[in-house]
Design a protein around this motif. Sequence first.
Motif, PDB file in Angstrom:
ATOM      1  N   GLU A 130       0.830  -1.212   0.000  1.00 19.06           N
ATOM      2  CA  GLU A 130       0.000   0.000   0.000  1.00 19.06           C
ATOM      3  C   GLU A 130       0.858   1.254   0.000  1.00 19.06           C
ATOM      4  OE1 GLU A 130      -3.548   0.831   0.511  1.00 19.06           O
ATOM      5  OE2 GLU A 130      -3.673  -1.133  -0.407  1.00 19.06           O
ATOM      6  N   GLY A 131       2.023   1.134   0.601  1.00 20.54           N
ATOM      7  CA  GLY A 131       2.858   2.303   0.872  1.00 20.54           C
ATOM      8  C   GLY A 131       2.628   2.716   2.314  1.00 20.54           C
ATOM      9  N   MET A 132       3.685   2.711   3.099  1.00 19.77           N
ATOM     10  CA  MET A 132       3.548   2.966   4.533  1.00 19.77           C
ATOM     11  C   MET A 132       2.984   4.360   4.821  1.00 19.77           C
ATOM     12  SD  MET A 132       3.978   0.884   7.057  1.00 19.77           S
ATOM     13  CE  MET A 132       5.300  -0.277   6.912  1.00 19.77           C
ATOM     14  N   LEU A 151      -2.631   6.877  12.076  1.00 18.66           N
ATOM     15  CA  LEU A 151      -1.414   6.666  12.863  1.00 18.66           C
ATOM     16  C   LEU A 151      -0.262   7.379  12.165  1.00 18.66           C
ATOM     17  CD1 LEU A 151      -1.848   2.820  13.334  1.00 18.66           C
ATOM     18  CD2 LEU A 151      -2.389   4.584  15.015  1.00 18.66           C
ATOM     19  N   ASN A 152       0.771   7.741  12.920  1.00 11.52           N
ATOM     20  CA  ASN A 152       1.912   8.332  12.233  1.00 11.52           C
ATOM     21  C   ASN A 152       2.778   7.216  11.643  1.00 11.52           C
ATOM     22  OD1 ASN A 152       4.108   7.622  14.080  1.00 11.52           O
ATOM     23  ND2 ASN A 152       3.258   9.149  15.465  1.00 11.52           N
ATOM     24  N   TYR A 176       5.543   1.848  11.546  1.00 11.00           N
ATOM     25  CA  TYR A 176       6.757   1.045  11.390  1.00 11.00           C
ATOM     26  C   TYR A 176       7.111   0.348  12.707  1.00 11.00           C
ATOM     27  CZ  TYR A 176       8.348   2.486   6.730  1.00 11.00           C
ATOM     28  OH  TYR A 176       8.474   2.660   5.382  1.00 11.00           O
ATOM     29  N   ARG A 177       7.032   1.083  13.811  1.00  6.97           N
ATOM     30  CA  ARG A 177       7.382   0.524  15.115  1.00  6.97           C
ATOM     31  C   ARG A 177       6.436  -0.616  15.498  1.00  6.97           C
ATOM     32  NH1 ARG A 177       8.618   4.912  17.358  1.00  6.97           N
ATOM     33  NH2 ARG A 177       6.516   5.626  17.808  1.00  6.97           N
ATOM     34  N   SER A 202      -6.279  -2.434  18.787  1.00  8.26           N
ATOM     35  CA  SER A 202      -6.850  -1.272  18.103  1.00  8.26           C
ATOM     36  C   SER A 202      -5.970  -0.866  16.913  1.00  8.26           C
ATOM     37  CB  SER A 202      -7.020  -0.097  19.068  1.00  8.26           C
ATOM     38  OG  SER A 202      -5.778   0.270  19.645  1.00  8.26           O
ATOM     39  N   THR A 203      -4.648  -1.019  17.027  1.00  6.07           N
ATOM     40  CA  THR A 203      -3.744  -0.712  15.918  1.00  6.07           C
ATOM     41  C   THR A 203      -3.927  -1.707  14.792  1.00  6.07           C
ATOM     42  OG1 THR A 203      -2.134   0.248  17.454  1.00  6.07           O
ATOM     43  CG2 THR A 203      -1.320  -0.385  15.272  1.00  6.07           C
TER      44      THR A 203
END
Length: 97
Positions: free
Chosen positions: A47-49, A58-59, A64-65, A76-77
């Motif tokens: 998708e592309g981060m 989300l940032n 990534y983290r 939830s994430t």
Amino acid sequence: MTLKTFPWSPGEYIKTPDDAIAYIEAALEEVGPEGIKAALRGVADSEGMSALARKTGLNRQGLYRALSDEGDPRLSTLNAILDALGLRLSVTRKSAA
């Protein structure tokens, strides 16, 4: 004779939601629940981060983290990522062993 290998990125092959579903299901089946982060990272790459971060709210660094080997994403994430990908969690009965 040396075997020549090339880097493989699942993001290059995941083009549709059905591709994403198949990839995530295969990871869960072959690796188990611990494979979900790597599978979602592969789908996120397709998708592309940055685009996925915008869709999830989300940032990018947090995304990534959360999907890193050391990450431990909250439910939830995971749900936000799946929702942004047009997917959802589902529970099915475990097959008898």
